[in-house]
Design a protein around this motif. Structure first.
Motif, PDB file in Angstrom:
ATOM      1  N   ILE B 234       0.648  -1.108  -0.143  1.00 62.25           N
ATOM      2  CA  ILE B 234      -0.166  -0.185  -0.199  1.00 62.25           C
ATOM      3  C   ILE B 234       1.313   1.557  -0.106  1.00 62.25           C
ATOM      4  O   ILE B 234       0.675   2.184  -1.043  1.00 62.25           O
ATOM      5  N   GLY B 238       0.142   3.749  -2.561  1.00 58.43           N
ATOM      6  CA  GLY B 238      -0.939   4.123  -2.258  1.00 58.43           C
ATOM      7  C   GLY B 238      -0.807   6.105  -2.545  1.00 58.43           C
ATOM      8  O   GLY B 238      -1.717   7.024  -2.464  1.00 58.43           O
ATOM      9  N   VAL B 296      -7.253   2.562   3.165  1.00 59.55           N
ATOM     10  CA  VAL B 296      -6.641   1.372   3.341  1.00 59.55           C
ATOM     11  C   VAL B 296      -7.219  -0.197   4.331  1.00 59.55           C
ATOM     12  O   VAL B 296      -6.919  -0.510   3.622  1.00 59.55           O
TER      13      VAL B 296
END
Lengths: 460, 357
Positions: B234, B238, B296
């Motif tokens: 992530i 992200g 998330v």
């Protein structure tokens, strides 16, 4: 307009190249060896006498013996191309010893001596027990520390292998003394005969390799899956636009009232609901008689049986009732952002001068909204639709897994579990291309609908 | 105004409550006593079950509504058990730990990466930083050498921290010196550093991969599943939202007079960015951070619902729901899902509250 289109398409190409490079290197990072996977698919076990030969054949047929990319930067003691060693054991040992910073020439020498040592040992099976320690050490040990113990060991008192053992000792000592502390980078140029080049060339021709699960070609598999996913996402997008535009309008008219707030809160709650939670609960409560037969509203999600050659429309007719629940789940998540966008845009437009003008010339509120405000509000939605479509494809993944819809998400999920990497990275690549096309189209459409964008973009 | 304040406070309270549960999870649900004075005088956790201990012979798939026999109120399985007899309530408490840890730690990383990249790129546009050919060559050389040594030091078995000290630091110091000397060649032609172009290209590439598909493919790469892998995945994918917002906000802030006066007073670049730009763009980024944490958490629970990337022995909300769906056990779907739902709703509420301000 033409220049803008050309520019947009030219910008498309480097991005596509980068996407391809990333997808390729990701596919190379995956654990497991494709040549091995082909062997298992053929049903050849490692103890089969033909295994080694077949492995080499697959290894070369898949171009795995070529270097990875057009160029590479490696430490100076590395060989030009490790992948060229088509013998699996030889390659793995080399790699393990290279990681202990031993120069390649000494490893090569050691491996040659080792092969002849083991070969002669095969010819004298009666001496295997005497040389057991040695045999096991050179066969299974890649750690330099362990190998160096051999050099200090007293050698068994037999004549036939003594010379080879002596050579082995020398080779191991050589490796030990030449172990590197420092190293420097060397740039290798490999030319077009590399794995990436073959991979991308095959892909351009539509050859994505074969699936390791059933041996079928990957592309037709992805094609049918893609059509299902696109059908699902487009349908859900259409429904959510049809619901959320009137909702947003209604909310804007009733701005500040109780209904406006309730409307927003409800859709925010649905927005915060994880889609797999909603789906699981709907399945548990509404698809079985377990909690009372009156709750058995929707059909139970089952396995889809699609005969070979049946058209998508026929299958859709057959299973359309099973798409109701998935569509509900997808739409529930989509309404909040879309209707809020419509509402806020209407409120923003209402303070503009042209609205005042429309009221001044005597139009009523309804006509002003429908004829003057809405065209300006719906325009920005075009850009949102492209983004929502891609988000929808990604969001449909879990829904497809839960409801057994044979789309991209389900194929991806099953292929990851089956370690069917050709399919996984084929899907990734195709979806990247699809979403890039969608984004480009929505950009171009937006520029076509709103010429201000063109001038803004062509300036920068 | 007042009503949204109530909503905000409720949401904040709920999030703090979940954080508390996550931090003190072993003291809330577990089989070991929290502390003992001597035998028989121990303080046990509130839920006397650990999420991993199985009782499949005694309580397999126990519904919370079903008859559990004569047990004390404390030992009752208030939220039922799974097919191996593991307590759902204990699983919920320990699942909060995984979800919140992934949410907060990953967002911390993407906050740092995204904000610094976005600010640097905006600053490079605004200041129109130009380097001569020599400096650009040195920069490229440094980047290649540093990545080469970093990758290979780790490959040859060095600890990552030592690898960074060993590779990036000495090369960086040497090359910064040369870069500094390179400034002296003023007669060479100068070029703009294409930092912004690189950043927008990366954002474009990342955007063309549909989210969950990319996460699945990345999670499948790691041979050994771990929660840290998910955080890593992530973190590296992200940060683009943060970079975009930080870039836009920084560009706006850099136009203001106080930045000009800060530049005129001769403050170094880093100080201007850190002391004068960052505090002004922070509110927007914090709103984004709230949204990101809820996003998330959703990704983490989706991945564990699909059973990819999370080790088998770790109990997570998503995994419990996957089992509940397979076994048609409503209690294992409703409760963990409700936990995810409430935490996402609260975080979105908090973010909305700050956005309106």
């Amino acid at each position: 307009m033409f220049l803008f289109l050309l520019k947009r398409i030219l910008l498309f190409i480097p991005t596509l190249g980068l996407v391809a490079v990333i997808a390729f290197f990701l596919s190379k990072l995956v654990p497991g060896d494709p040549a091995d996977a082909l062997l298992t698919m053929q049903g050849i076990t490692p103890d089969n006498p033909r295994a080694n030969q077949e492995y080499k054949r697959h290894y070369e047929a898949l171009h795995l013996n070529k270097p990875l990319f057009y160029c590479s930067i490696k430490p100076d003691f590395y060989p030009h191309n490790i992948a060229a060693l088509s013998d699996k054991d030889w390659r793995n040992t080399t790699q393990a010893l290279l990681q202990q910073k031993i120069p390649y020439i000494y490893i090569q020498k050691y491996l040659e001596v080792r092969t002849s040592f083991l070969g002669i040992l095969e010819e004298h099976p009666e001496e295997k027990t005497i040389w057991l320690d040695w045999m096991n050490a050179v066969r299974f040990e890649n750690d330099m520390q362990q190998l160096s113990h051999l050099t200090t060991k007293p050698k068994p008192d037999t004549t036939s292998l003594l010379a080879q053992a002596e050579q082995l000792t020398i080779a191991i000592q050589d490796m030990q003394t030449h172990q590197r502390k420092r190293y420097y980078p060397v740039l290798h140029w490999h030319g077009t005969s590399n794995q990436f080049h073959y991979w991308i060339a095959n892909m351009v021709q539509g050859d994505f390799g074969i699936s390791f699960k059933d041996g079928r070609s990957v592309l037709p598999k992805i094609k049918t899956a893609l059509s299902w996913t696109l059908l699902l996402t487009l349908l859900s997008l259409l429904i959510s636009v049809m619901i959320s535009v009137p909702l947003g309008m209604w909310s804007a008219i009733k701005q500040g009232t109780f209904w406006d707030k309730i409307n927003q809160v409800i859709w925010l709650i649905f927005y915060a609901m994880p889609v797999f939670w909603l789906a699981s609960m709907l399945i548990i409560y509404f698809t079985s008689d377990h909690y009372g037969s009156w709750l058995h509203i929707f059909p139970t999600p089952g396995i889809w049986y699609i005969p070979e050659g049946q058209s998508i429309i026929a299958t859709f007719m057959q299973y359309s009732h099973q798409l109701i629940l998935p569509l509900i789940c997808l739409v529930a998540n989509d309404i909040a952002p879309l209707s809020t966008l419509v509402r806020n845009n209407i409120l923003e437009q209402q303070s503009k001068g042209y609205v005042l003008m429309a009221y001044a010339k005597g139009l009523n509120a309804k006509k002003t909204l429908m004829h003057h405000i809405m065209p300006n509000v719906l325009l920005p939605i075009i850009t949102i639709i492209g983004g929502r479509l891609i988000a929808g494809i990604s969001g449909a993944l879990i829904i497809e897994v839960i409801f057994n819809i044979p789309g991209m998400g389900r194929l991806m999920y099953e292929s990851i579990y089956a370690a069917d990497w050709n399919v996984v990275f084929g899907i990734l690549m195709i979806l990247a291309v699809v979403s890039m096309i969608v984004l480009t189209i929505s950009d171009v459409l937006y520029a076509w609908a709103d010429p201000r964008i063109q001038t803004k973009l062509s300036k920068t | 105004m007042k009503k949204s304040n109530v909503r905000y406070r409720l949401s904040l309270g709920l999030v703090l409550f979940y954080i508390g549960i996550a931090i003190f999870a072993p003291f809330i649900a577990g089989e070991k006593p929290i502390f003992c004075l001597h035998e028989n005088r121990c303080i046990y956790p509130m839920i006397p079950y650990s999420p991993t201990s199985t009782h499949f012979d005694q309580y397999p798939s126990l519904s919370p509504l079903s008859d559990q026999g004569k047990v004390s109120l404390r030992e009752k399985h208030w939220l039922g058990t799974d097919k191996l007899g593991r307590d759902t309530a204990a699983g919920l408490v320990h699942g909060a730990r995984v979800s919140l840890m992934v949410g907060f730690v990953a967002v911390l990383f993407i906050f740092i990466i995204g904000t610094s990249l976005g600010m640097a790129s905006a600053y490079s546009i605004h200041k129109n930083i130009r380097l001569n050919i020599l400096q650009i060559a040195i920069l490229i050389l440094f980047l290649t050498l540093a990545t080469f040594y970093l990758v290979h030091d780790i490959k040859f078995g060095m600890h990552p921290v030592f690898a960074i000290i060993n590779s990036i630091l000495p090369i960086g110091i040497i090359f910064y010196g040369i870069l500094y000397v390179g400034k002296k060649w003023t007669n060479l032609k100068k070029y703009r550093l294409p930092l912004d172009l690189i950043l927008t290209k990366i954002i474009e590439v990342r955007k063309s991969f549909p989210g969950l598909f990319l996460f699945l493919a990345l999670a499948a790469i790691f041979a050994i599943p771990s929660v840290w892998n998910i955080i890593f995945i992530i973190a590296i994918t992200g940060w683009i939202e943060f970079a975009r917002h930080a870039r836009a906000e920084t560009l706006a802030v850099l136009e203001t007079d106080y930045i000009t006066s800060a530049q005129l007073s001769g403050l170094p670049h880093f100080k201007i960015l850190f002391n004068h730009v960052l505090p002004n763009i922070l509110p927007t980024l914090l709103v984004l951070a709230c949204f990101s944490i809820s996003g998330v958490i959703l990704i983490e629970s989706s991945l564990s619902f699909l059973g990819i990337g999370i080790p088998t022995e770790t109990v997570t909300w998503g995994k419990m729901m996957a089992e509940g769906r397979n076994m048609q056990n409503w209690w294992m779907v409703v409760f963990p899902g409700f936990a995810i739902f409430t935490i996402i709703l609260s975080l979105n509420n908090i973010a909305n509250h700050f956005q309106k301000k």
